[in-house]
Design a protein around this motif. Structure first.
Motif, PDB file in Angstrom:
ATOM      1  N   ARG A 154      61.383  48.454   0.270  1.00  0.00           N
ATOM      2  CA  ARG A 154      62.153  49.054   1.363  1.00  0.00           C
ATOM      3  C   ARG A 154      61.491  50.303   1.935  1.00  0.00           C
ATOM      4  O   ARG A 154      61.313  50.424   3.140  1.00  0.00           O
ATOM      5  CB  ARG A 154      63.551  49.442   0.890  1.00  0.00           C
ATOM      6  CG  ARG A 154      64.459  48.289   0.613  1.00  0.00           C
ATOM      7  CD  ARG A 154      65.818  48.822   0.260  1.00  0.00           C
ATOM      8  NE  ARG A 154      66.651  47.788  -0.328  1.00  0.00           N
ATOM      9  CZ  ARG A 154      67.834  48.009  -0.839  1.00  0.00           C
ATOM     10  NH1 ARG A 154      68.341  49.221  -0.850  1.00  0.00           N
ATOM     11  NH2 ARG A 154      68.529  47.017  -1.351  1.00  0.00           N
ATOM     12  N   LYS A 155      61.144  51.229   1.076  1.00  0.00           N
ATOM     13  CA  LYS A 155      60.569  52.518   1.519  1.00  0.00           C
ATOM     14  C   LYS A 155      59.235  52.298   2.220  1.00  0.00           C
ATOM     15  O   LYS A 155      58.964  52.898   3.251  1.00  0.00           O
ATOM     16  CB  LYS A 155      60.414  53.445   0.320  1.00  0.00           C
ATOM     17  CG  LYS A 155      59.843  54.820   0.660  1.00  0.00           C
ATOM     18  CD  LYS A 155      60.816  55.618   1.476  1.00  0.00           C
ATOM     19  CE  LYS A 155      60.542  57.072   1.569  1.00  0.00           C
ATOM     20  NZ  LYS A 155      59.451  57.601   2.179  1.00  0.00           N
ATOM     21  N   GLN A 156      58.397  51.441   1.673  1.00  0.00           N
ATOM     22  CA  GLN A 156      57.103  51.161   2.289  1.00  0.00           C
ATOM     23  C   GLN A 156      57.283  50.524   3.659  1.00  0.00           C
ATOM     24  O   GLN A 156      56.576  50.840   4.606  1.00  0.00           O
ATOM     25  CB  GLN A 156      56.269  50.254   1.387  1.00  0.00           C
ATOM     26  CG  GLN A 156      55.997  50.815   0.017  1.00  0.00           C
ATOM     27  CD  GLN A 156      55.199  52.087   0.054  1.00  0.00           C
ATOM     28  OE1 GLN A 156      54.276  52.211   0.827  1.00  0.00           O
ATOM     29  NE2 GLN A 156      55.555  53.043  -0.778  1.00  0.00           N
ATOM     30  N   ARG A 157      58.258  49.631   3.767  1.00  0.00           N
ATOM     31  CA  ARG A 157      58.532  48.975   5.039  1.00  0.00           C
ATOM     32  C   ARG A 157      58.992  49.995   6.085  1.00  0.00           C
ATOM     33  O   ARG A 157      58.567  49.958   7.227  1.00  0.00           O
ATOM     34  CB  ARG A 157      59.614  47.898   4.831  1.00  0.00           C
ATOM     35  CG  ARG A 157      59.450  46.712   5.689  1.00  0.00           C
ATOM     36  CD  ARG A 157      60.409  45.552   5.430  1.00  0.00           C
ATOM     37  NE  ARG A 157      61.569  45.805   4.611  1.00  0.00           N
ATOM     38  CZ  ARG A 157      61.728  45.327   3.378  1.00  0.00           C
ATOM     39  NH1 ARG A 157      60.796  44.597   2.821  1.00  0.00           N
ATOM     40  NH2 ARG A 157      62.818  45.574   2.694  1.00  0.00           N
ATOM     41  N   GLU A 158      59.858  50.934   5.667  1.00  0.00           N
ATOM     42  CA  GLU A 158      60.324  51.974   6.579  1.00  0.00           C
ATOM     43  C   GLU A 158      59.174  52.856   7.059  1.00  0.00           C
ATOM     44  O   GLU A 158      59.087  53.197   8.234  1.00  0.00           O
ATOM     45  CB  GLU A 158      61.381  52.857   5.902  1.00  0.00           C
ATOM     46  CG  GLU A 158      62.705  52.179   5.713  1.00  0.00           C
ATOM     47  CD  GLU A 158      63.671  53.028   4.910  1.00  0.00           C
ATOM     48  OE1 GLU A 158      63.402  54.235   4.693  1.00  0.00           O
ATOM     49  OE2 GLU A 158      64.694  52.470   4.470  1.00  0.00           O
ATOM     50  N   GLU A 159      58.286  53.240   6.143  1.00  0.00           N
ATOM     51  CA  GLU A 159      57.178  54.111   6.502  1.00  0.00           C
ATOM     52  C   GLU A 159      56.166  53.427   7.414  1.00  0.00           C
ATOM     53  O   GLU A 159      55.531  54.067   8.230  1.00  0.00           O
ATOM     54  CB  GLU A 159      56.468  54.622   5.242  1.00  0.00           C
ATOM     55  CG  GLU A 159      57.252  55.666   4.519  1.00  0.00           C
ATOM     56  CD  GLU A 159      56.535  56.178   3.294  1.00  0.00           C
ATOM     57  OE1 GLU A 159      55.461  55.648   2.945  1.00  0.00           O
ATOM     58  OE2 GLU A 159      57.046  57.128   2.674  1.00  0.00           O
ATOM     59  N   ASN A 160      56.035  52.122   7.283  1.00  0.00           N
ATOM     60  CA  ASN A 160      55.056  51.400   8.091  1.00  0.00           C
ATOM     61  C   ASN A 160      55.530  51.135   9.514  1.00  0.00           C
ATOM     62  O   ASN A 160      54.765  50.707  10.349  1.00  0.00           O
ATOM     63  CB  ASN A 160      54.670  50.087   7.412  1.00  0.00           C
ATOM     64  CG  ASN A 160      53.804  50.306   6.203  1.00  0.00           C
ATOM     65  OD1 ASN A 160      53.128  51.316   6.099  1.00  0.00           O
ATOM     66  ND2 ASN A 160      53.845  49.390   5.263  1.00  0.00           N
ATOM     67  N   ARG A 161      56.829  51.346   9.790  1.00  0.00           N
ATOM     68  CA  ARG A 161      57.363  51.127  11.136  1.00  0.00           C
ATOM     69  C   ARG A 161      56.844  52.124  12.122  1.00  0.00           C
ATOM     70  O   ARG A 161      56.589  53.205  11.967  1.00  0.00           O
ATOM     71  CB  ARG A 161      58.875  51.193  11.124  1.00  0.00           C
ATOM     72  CG  ARG A 161      59.476  49.873  10.746  1.00  0.00           C
ATOM     73  CD  ARG A 161      60.929  49.884  11.032  1.00  0.00           C
ATOM     74  NE  ARG A 161      61.593  49.393   9.830  1.00  0.00           N
ATOM     75  CZ  ARG A 161      62.817  49.686   9.500  1.00  0.00           C
ATOM     76  NH1 ARG A 161      63.519  50.491  10.231  1.00  0.00           N
ATOM     77  NH2 ARG A 161      63.364  49.178   8.440  1.00  0.00           N
TER      78      ARG A 161
END
Length: 112
Positions: A105-112
């Protein structure tokens, strides 16, 4: 149930929607390996014994993941510090996460 047609990639591979061809996967591996060779080690980025101790204290005080409530294992920086030592050590910038939430989740948010 309808489904999307496969796509033809620039390399000529035909892959299903949302899938990646072997050439794309290999290119990503090479790109990430090249980046990792230039990146400083975790200890050089500040994750040393002082961090280990501060992390353990923070996790003892915050035993649950803020996203899902599972037992926390990771202290995450809410705002990426990018080498800023003040932001790195600012406890108001820390949050307790479980490994699955941090790794997905956190990695996905940061990659946006």
């Amino acid at each position: 149930m309808p489904y999307s047609a496969p796509s033809i990639r620039a390399c000529g591979c035909i892959v299903a929607k949302g899938e990646r061809c072997q050439h794309m996967v290999q290119r990503d591996r090479e790109r990430k390996a090249a980046f990792d060779q230039t990146r400083p080690s975790a200890r050089q980025r500040g994750y040393d014994s002082k961090w280990d101790q501060a992390r353990a204290e923070f996790l003892a005080a915050n035993p649950r993941c803020v996203m899902c409530g599972a037992p926390s294992r990771v202290v995450d920086h809410k705002t990426p510090h990018r080498g800023d030592r003040r932001l790195f050590w600012s406890r108001s910038n820390w949050q307790a996460l479980c490994t699955p939430c941090h790794s997905s989740r956190k990695q996905r948010e940061e990659n946006r």
